[in-house]
Design a protein around this motif. Structure first.
Motif, mmCIF file in Angstrom:
data_model
loop_
_atom_site.group_PDB
_atom_site.id
_atom_site.type_symbol
_atom_site.label_atom_id
_atom_site.label_comp_id
_atom_site.label_asym_id
_atom_site.label_seq_id
_atom_site.Cartn_x
_atom_site.Cartn_y
_atom_site.Cartn_z
ATOM 1 N N ASN A 116 -30.367 92.206 -58.176
ATOM 2 C CA ASN A 116 -31.485 91.435 -57.631
ATOM 3 C C ASN A 116 -31.127 90.666 -56.369
ATOM 4 O OD1 ASN A 116 -33.696 92.012 -59.463
ATOM 5 N ND2 ASN A 116 -32.415 91.053 -61.007
ATOM 6 N N SER A 117 -29.858 90.299 -56.210
ATOM 7 C CA SER A 117 -29.425 89.632 -54.978
ATOM 8 C C SER A 117 -28.062 90.168 -54.576
ATOM 9 C CB SER A 117 -29.402 88.108 -55.142
ATOM 10 O OG SER A 117 -28.480 87.715 -56.128
ATOM 11 N N GLN A 118 -27.756 89.984 -53.294
ATOM 12 C CA GLN A 118 -26.550 90.614 -52.761
ATOM 13 C C GLN A 118 -26.052 89.837 -51.550
ATOM 14 O OE1 GLN A 118 -27.389 94.720 -51.872
ATOM 15 N NE2 GLN A 118 -25.447 95.062 -50.849
ATOM 16 N N ILE A 119 -24.734 89.895 -51.342
ATOM 17 C CA ILE A 119 -24.113 89.344 -50.142
ATOM 18 C C ILE A 119 -23.096 90.360 -49.637
ATOM 19 C CG2 ILE A 119 -22.367 88.047 -51.454
ATOM 20 C CD1 ILE A 119 -22.526 85.876 -49.213
ATOM 21 N N SER A 120 -23.057 90.549 -48.336
ATOM 22 C CA SER A 120 -22.110 91.470 -47.701
ATOM 23 C C SER A 120 -21.399 90.732 -46.577
ATOM 24 C CB SER A 120 -22.836 92.698 -47.148
ATOM 25 O OG SER A 120 -23.391 93.468 -48.199
ATOM 26 N N VAL A 121 -20.062 90.722 -46.654
ATOM 27 C CA VAL A 121 -19.233 90.005 -45.687
ATOM 28 C C VAL A 121 -18.390 91.024 -44.921
ATOM 29 C CG1 VAL A 121 -17.484 88.205 -45.360
ATOM 30 C CG2 VAL A 121 -19.092 88.056 -47.293
ATOM 31 N N PRO A 122 -18.591 91.137 -43.603
ATOM 32 C CA PRO A 122 -17.778 92.091 -42.837
ATOM 33 C C PRO A 122 -16.324 91.632 -42.751
ATOM 34 C CG PRO A 122 -19.161 90.817 -41.368
ATOM 35 C CD PRO A 122 -19.539 90.420 -42.762
ATOM 36 N N LEU A 123 -15.430 92.602 -42.803
ATOM 37 C CA LEU A 123 -13.996 92.344 -42.655
ATOM 38 C C LEU A 123 -13.629 92.722 -41.220
ATOM 39 C CD1 LEU A 123 -12.874 94.027 -45.991
ATOM 40 C CD2 LEU A 123 -13.236 91.584 -45.571
ATOM 41 N N ILE A 124 -13.369 91.704 -40.416
ATOM 42 C CA ILE A 124 -13.116 91.901 -38.989
ATOM 43 C C ILE A 124 -11.713 91.410 -38.666
ATOM 44 C CG2 ILE A 124 -13.869 91.320 -36.656
ATOM 45 C CD1 ILE A 124 -16.676 90.727 -38.030
ATOM 46 N N LYS A 125 -10.901 92.306 -38.100
ATOM 47 C CA LYS A 125 -9.537 91.949 -37.719
ATOM 48 C C LYS A 125 -9.338 92.310 -36.255
ATOM 49 C CE LYS A 125 -4.849 92.014 -39.310
ATOM 50 N NZ LYS A 125 -4.027 92.085 -40.477
ATOM 51 N N GLU A 126 -8.935 91.315 -35.476
ATOM 52 C CA GLU A 126 -8.708 91.487 -34.037
ATOM 53 C C GLU A 126 -9.917 92.123 -33.355
ATOM 54 O OE1 GLU A 126 -4.992 93.636 -33.824
ATOM 55 O OE2 GLU A 126 -3.920 91.993 -34.802
ATOM 56 N N GLY A 127 -11.116 91.683 -33.761
ATOM 57 C CA GLY A 127 -12.351 92.139 -33.153
ATOM 58 C C GLY A 127 -12.837 93.490 -33.621
ATOM 59 N N HIS A 128 -12.132 94.115 -34.564
ATOM 60 C CA HIS A 128 -12.505 95.442 -35.049
ATOM 61 C C HIS A 128 -12.973 95.376 -36.500
ATOM 62 C CE1 HIS A 128 -10.885 97.380 -31.495
ATOM 63 N NE2 HIS A 128 -9.821 96.598 -31.617
ATOM 64 N N LEU A 129 -14.025 96.123 -36.805
ATOM 65 C CA LEU A 129 -14.534 96.202 -38.169
ATOM 66 C C LEU A 129 -13.582 97.032 -39.016
ATOM 67 C CD1 LEU A 129 -16.930 95.585 -40.128
ATOM 68 C CD2 LEU A 129 -17.841 97.822 -39.465
#
Length: 163
Positions: A116-129
């Motif tokens: 019913n609910s969700q969270i998505s956190v991007p993993l970014i290292k040195e400006g790269h996904l």
């Protein structure tokens, strides 16, 4: 002797995430294996953050999001960048939350009846996904600003510990 686990309901979310950050340092310090570290990172979240039923990492590879270590029921093996909450978080390189996943047309959910609910956190290292941490809950409006800040910090620590 069996230790009693601290009742999470008595902790503030801020204290919970601080505690998880300390545990993450202990878990990953000195280990350089990406899959093992990712699996432990996800398990730490899944077994300690209350009211979630799925947590996992999608790695960014060849323009797609590919399922990595996760906890919970089986999930979509590949996601398109820009499609669904996880894909949008990857495209924007910004944490994204949905209070009610059923209100968004085209939302992807392998376990739609339960999520019913969700969270998505991007993993970014040195400006790269590198990928996206994705977490789902059966509760509506499960995630808030404290979760966002706590999970973003955990992701930063996780990425910093990767060699």
């Amino acid at each position: 002797m069996v230790e009693e686990k601290e009742d999470i309901s008595l902790q503030s979310k801020t204290d919970l995430y601080k505690s998880l950050t300390r545990e993450l340092f202990v878990l990953l310090k000195g280990d350089n294996d990406l899959i093992a570290n990712t699996a432990n990172f996800v398990a730490l979240i899944f077994h300690n953050v209350p009211d979630i039923h799925w947590a996992g990492i999608y790695f960014y590879k060849s323009g797609k999001l590919i399922l990595g270590p996760f906890q919970g029921k089986p999930a979509c093996p590949k996601l398109e960048v820009g499609r669904g909450l996880t894909g949008i978080a990857a495209e924007r390189m910004k944490t994204t939350m949905l209070e009610n996943v059923h209100e968004i047309p085209g939302q992807i959910s392998f376990n739609a009846a339960e999520t019913n609910s969700q969270i998505s956190v991007p993993l970014i290292k040195e400006g790269h996904l590198i990928g996206v941490l994705d977490i789902s809950s059966e509760l509506l409006s499960r995630f808030d600003a404290e979760d966002k800040a706590g999970l973003e910090n955990l992701c930063e620590v996780f990425l910093a510990l990767l060699k």
